[in-house]
Design a protein around this motif. Structure first.
Motif, PDB file in Angstrom:
ATOM      1  N   GLN A  81      -1.084  -8.192  17.720  1.00  0.00           N
ATOM      2  CA  GLN A  81      -0.531  -8.391  16.380  1.00  0.00           C
ATOM      3  C   GLN A  81      -0.243  -9.870  16.112  1.00  0.00           C
ATOM      4  O   GLN A  81      -0.464 -10.368  15.007  1.00  0.00           O
ATOM      5  CB  GLN A  81       0.745  -7.562  16.216  1.00  0.00           C
ATOM      6  CG  GLN A  81       0.519  -6.063  16.256  1.00  0.00           C
ATOM      7  CD  GLN A  81      -0.449  -5.610  15.187  1.00  0.00           C
ATOM      8  OE1 GLN A  81      -0.248  -5.787  13.993  1.00  0.00           O
ATOM      9  NE2 GLN A  81      -1.549  -5.014  15.622  1.00  0.00           N
ATOM     10  N   ALA A  82       0.242 -10.580  17.125  1.00  0.00           N
ATOM     11  CA  ALA A  82       0.524 -12.008  16.962  1.00  0.00           C
ATOM     12  C   ALA A  82      -0.742 -12.793  16.671  1.00  0.00           C
ATOM     13  O   ALA A  82      -0.729 -13.781  15.924  1.00  0.00           O
ATOM     14  CB  ALA A  82       1.204 -12.552  18.221  1.00  0.00           C
ATOM     15  N   ALA A  83      -1.855 -12.349  17.246  1.00  0.00           N
ATOM     16  CA  ALA A  83      -3.125 -13.069  17.062  1.00  0.00           C
ATOM     17  C   ALA A  83      -3.530 -13.149  15.596  1.00  0.00           C
ATOM     18  O   ALA A  83      -4.202 -14.103  15.180  1.00  0.00           O
ATOM     19  CB  ALA A  83      -4.225 -12.389  17.880  1.00  0.00           C
ATOM     20  N   PHE A  84      -3.120 -12.178  14.786  1.00  0.00           N
ATOM     21  CA  PHE A  84      -3.456 -12.213  13.363  1.00  0.00           C
ATOM     22  C   PHE A  84      -2.778 -13.371  12.646  1.00  0.00           C
ATOM     23  O   PHE A  84      -3.236 -13.806  11.581  1.00  0.00           O
ATOM     24  CB  PHE A  84      -3.046 -10.900  12.690  1.00  0.00           C
ATOM     25  CG  PHE A  84      -3.982  -9.753  12.965  1.00  0.00           C
ATOM     26  CD1 PHE A  84      -5.132  -9.589  12.215  1.00  0.00           C
ATOM     27  CD2 PHE A  84      -3.713  -8.857  13.976  1.00  0.00           C
ATOM     28  CE1 PHE A  84      -5.998  -8.539  12.468  1.00  0.00           C
ATOM     29  CE2 PHE A  84      -4.567  -7.799  14.239  1.00  0.00           C
ATOM     30  CZ  PHE A  84      -5.713  -7.634  13.486  1.00  0.00           C
ATOM     31  N   HIS A  85      -1.695 -13.875  13.215  1.00  0.00           N
ATOM     32  CA  HIS A  85      -0.964 -14.945  12.541  1.00  0.00           C
ATOM     33  C   HIS A  85      -1.565 -16.323  12.822  1.00  0.00           C
ATOM     34  O   HIS A  85      -1.186 -17.289  12.159  1.00  0.00           O
ATOM     35  CB  HIS A  85       0.502 -14.890  12.950  1.00  0.00           C
ATOM     36  CG  HIS A  85       1.200 -13.655  12.457  1.00  0.00           C
ATOM     37  ND1 HIS A  85       1.772 -13.571  11.211  1.00  0.00           N
ATOM     38  CD2 HIS A  85       1.373 -12.441  13.040  1.00  0.00           C
ATOM     39  CE1 HIS A  85       2.283 -12.366  11.047  1.00  0.00           C
ATOM     40  NE2 HIS A  85       2.050 -11.658  12.147  1.00  0.00           N
ATOM     41  N   ALA A  86      -2.459 -16.417  13.790  1.00  0.00           N
ATOM     42  CA  ALA A  86      -3.156 -17.693  14.008  1.00  0.00           C
ATOM     43  C   ALA A  86      -4.052 -18.019  12.811  1.00  0.00           C
ATOM     44  O   ALA A  86      -3.947 -19.115  12.236  1.00  0.00           O
ATOM     45  CB  ALA A  86      -3.955 -17.647  15.302  1.00  0.00           C
ATOM     46  N   PRO A  87      -4.949 -17.109  12.369  1.00  0.00           N
ATOM     47  CA  PRO A  87      -5.703 -17.396  11.144  1.00  0.00           C
ATOM     48  C   PRO A  87      -4.808 -17.484   9.914  1.00  0.00           C
ATOM     49  O   PRO A  87      -5.144 -18.197   8.959  1.00  0.00           O
ATOM     50  CB  PRO A  87      -6.692 -16.227  11.032  1.00  0.00           C
ATOM     51  CG  PRO A  87      -6.165 -15.162  11.920  1.00  0.00           C
ATOM     52  CD  PRO A  87      -5.430 -15.870  13.013  1.00  0.00           C
TER      53      PRO A  87
END
Length: 515
Positions: A81-87
């Motif tokens: 879920q955190a990975a979505f906040h990189a883009p």
């Protein structure tokens, strides 16, 4: 860069405190403001890092309840879920260069929220900003703009707050005025409740049978779980005959009130039939139903007295790696714990409401309540009431049960309908259309909740809009980001950012040249 990343991490942690069990809703715009400040003025090649840090701070705290499955499962889910906040960090850095930057930032937030709530493997909607607004004036906007629209408004407020902090002079005054105006507008729905017409009422009974042991293992003695629900229903029938309780129009049991197929297990079938015949009205049973040697269905089954099973609803959103294993051939051989899931749960597709007696009901099973699609589809086709059956026994000692119950409360407000929540051992409750909990069972107890609820026929704008606000946000964000990239030019000397947080120039002009 280190201070920006630290700011973003802290902002994510603060945002998580806006959700249950802490519930400091004032931290919603504060957390979003921190993210906006952290990425403001950064080049795209660097903005992903604060975005990722924000996501880690947010989801590691919000989803800490997942640790009961395993710390590896918690880290994997929170990390995904955190990975979505990189883009998101990259998109935000791009679109905030444009005129109306806060509006585009809010659109980018909603776009990423929409994508992660539906992908991969049907997504994970936990942590939508709207899900933290229970018992606030903001929740009254839900019938009008829905979960997605309210998330947009909250993200916009946070982005505008960042503008107030980052700018100076006249620009700061203008940003503050705009932020104040948006805040006032966002609360206008609190003055005008959306009118949803009703067509009568029903007397309902919600049964929470309880789970043996410490309450965390539904399979420890699953037959006793079924017996608990049968005995509670038969006892209710006795109270009705004695005049101690009103006769219900139907009874709702939770998900996993039988963990074995009631059509293949004679004693379970007989027990359910005895309960239905005793109370003399339909019972909505939560059951695991076989679907061949390799698959299983998680179903809500309408059990009619003297007739047996009639109508059924199948869970729309089984949990990946919890109820089914994607790419089973790859994962099961490498992760021993997945051997505990011998069969894959299939997804349901039913859009028609089930019928309990003569009442069309929009059904949801457990995590289904966090998704818009299934509930909206059933309401658009005549559902007059919402029923949520859940088995949160695994999470009974965590905050997950409070977060899920809060989502159920907000569904009541969004849809303008009573919501009945039946859980095996918590949290069960009856929720009014304004979000008020009119009846609630204690956790790890056996209880029967009886209430009179209204039946609604109107459709709120939120339900009619459905998935379109999210789709529009995705398209608008991609177009805005592309426009920003194509028209951006690097600031000339004297036009750039004058400190690490990307504040405006001393004369109040924007920190980056607008297209």
């Amino acid at each position: 860069m280190l201070s920006r990343t630290g700011l973003a991490l802290l902002a994510g942690v603060l945002l998580a405190q806006a959700f249950e069990p802490v519930g400091l809703v004032v931290l919603l715009p504060v957390g979003i403001m921190g993210l906006a400040l952290a990425v403001r003025g950064l080049p795209a090649r660097r903005a992903w890092l604060p975005g990722l840090a924000f996501g880690l701070g947010f989801h590691l705290v919000l989803l800490f309840w997942m640790r009961v499955v395993g710390y590896d499962a918690w880290l994997a889910l929170a990390g995904l879920q955190a990975a979505f906040h990189a883009p998101l960090g990259v998109l935000a850095a791009w679109v905030m260069r444009l005129r109306g930057g806060p509006v585009w930032f809010a659109a980018a937030w909603v776009a990423v929220e929409t994508v992660r709530s539906s992908w991969p493997f049907s997504g994970m909607p936990w942590g939508r900003l709207a899900y933290a607004t229970g018992d606030t004036l903001w929740q009254d906007a839900l019938p009008w703009v829905g979960m997605t629209g309210l998330s947009f408004l909250l993200a916009l407020l946070g982005a505008l707050a960042a503008e107030v902090v980052a700018r100076t002079g006249r620009a700061r005054v203008v940003a503050a005025a705009v932020a104040g105006g948006v805040a006032v507008v966002s609360l206008v729905p609190a003055l005008t409740a959306y009118p949803v017409p009703t067509v009568g009422d029903r007397q309902v009974a919600v049964v929470q049978g309880d789970v043996p042991g410490d309450g965390s293992d539904i399979l420890l003695d699953h037959r006793q779980v079924t017996r608990n629900h049968v005995e509670a229903t038969v006892a209710l029938a006795g109270d009705v005959r004695a005049g101690r309780a009103p006769a219900p129009d139907f009874v709702v049991w939770p998900e996993n009130s039988t963990a074995v197929d009631p059509f293949r297990t004679a004693d379970v079938n007989a027990a359910i039939r005895s309960a239905s015949d005793a109370i003399g009205v339909p019972v909505l049973v939560g059951a695991m139903v076989d679907s061949g040697p390799e698959n299983v269905l998680n179903q809500s089954i309408v059990w009619e007295p003297g007739v047996g099973a009639t109508d059924r609803y199948t869970k729309w959103h089984p949990v990946p790696f919890g109820e089914y294993i994607p790419w089973r051939g790859v994962f099961q051989e490498n992760f021993g714990r997945l051997a505990l899931i011998p069969r894959d749960m299939l997804s349901g597709t039913r859009e028609e409401p089930i019928v309990l007696g003569d009442t069309p009901v929009a059904a949801a099973i457990c995590f289904d309540v966090a998704y818009d699609d299934g509930i909206h589809a059933q309401l658009l086709r005549g559902g007059q009431l919402v029923v949520v059956q859940t088995s949160n026994a695994m999470f009974i000692h965590t905050n997950q049960i409070d977060q899920q119950f809060e989502i159920s409360r907000l569904r009541a407000v969004e849809t303008g309908r009573h919501v009945l929540v039946a859980a095996t051992n918590g949290v069960s409750g009856v929720i009014a259309p304004d979000g008020e909990v009119v009846a609630r069972a204690g956790t790890r107890t056996q209880a029967v909740l009886q209430e009179q609820v209204s039946l609604a026929t109107g459709i709120t704008p939120a339900v009619r809009l459905g998935a379109w606000p999210g789709r529009v946000a995705v398209v608008a964000t991609l177009v805005a980001a592309a426009w920003s990239v194509l028209t951006y030019r690097r600031p000339r000397p004297g036009e750039g950012v004058d400190d690490e947080l990307g504040r405006a120039d001393r004369d109040g002009r924007p920190d980056l040249q607008r297209a």
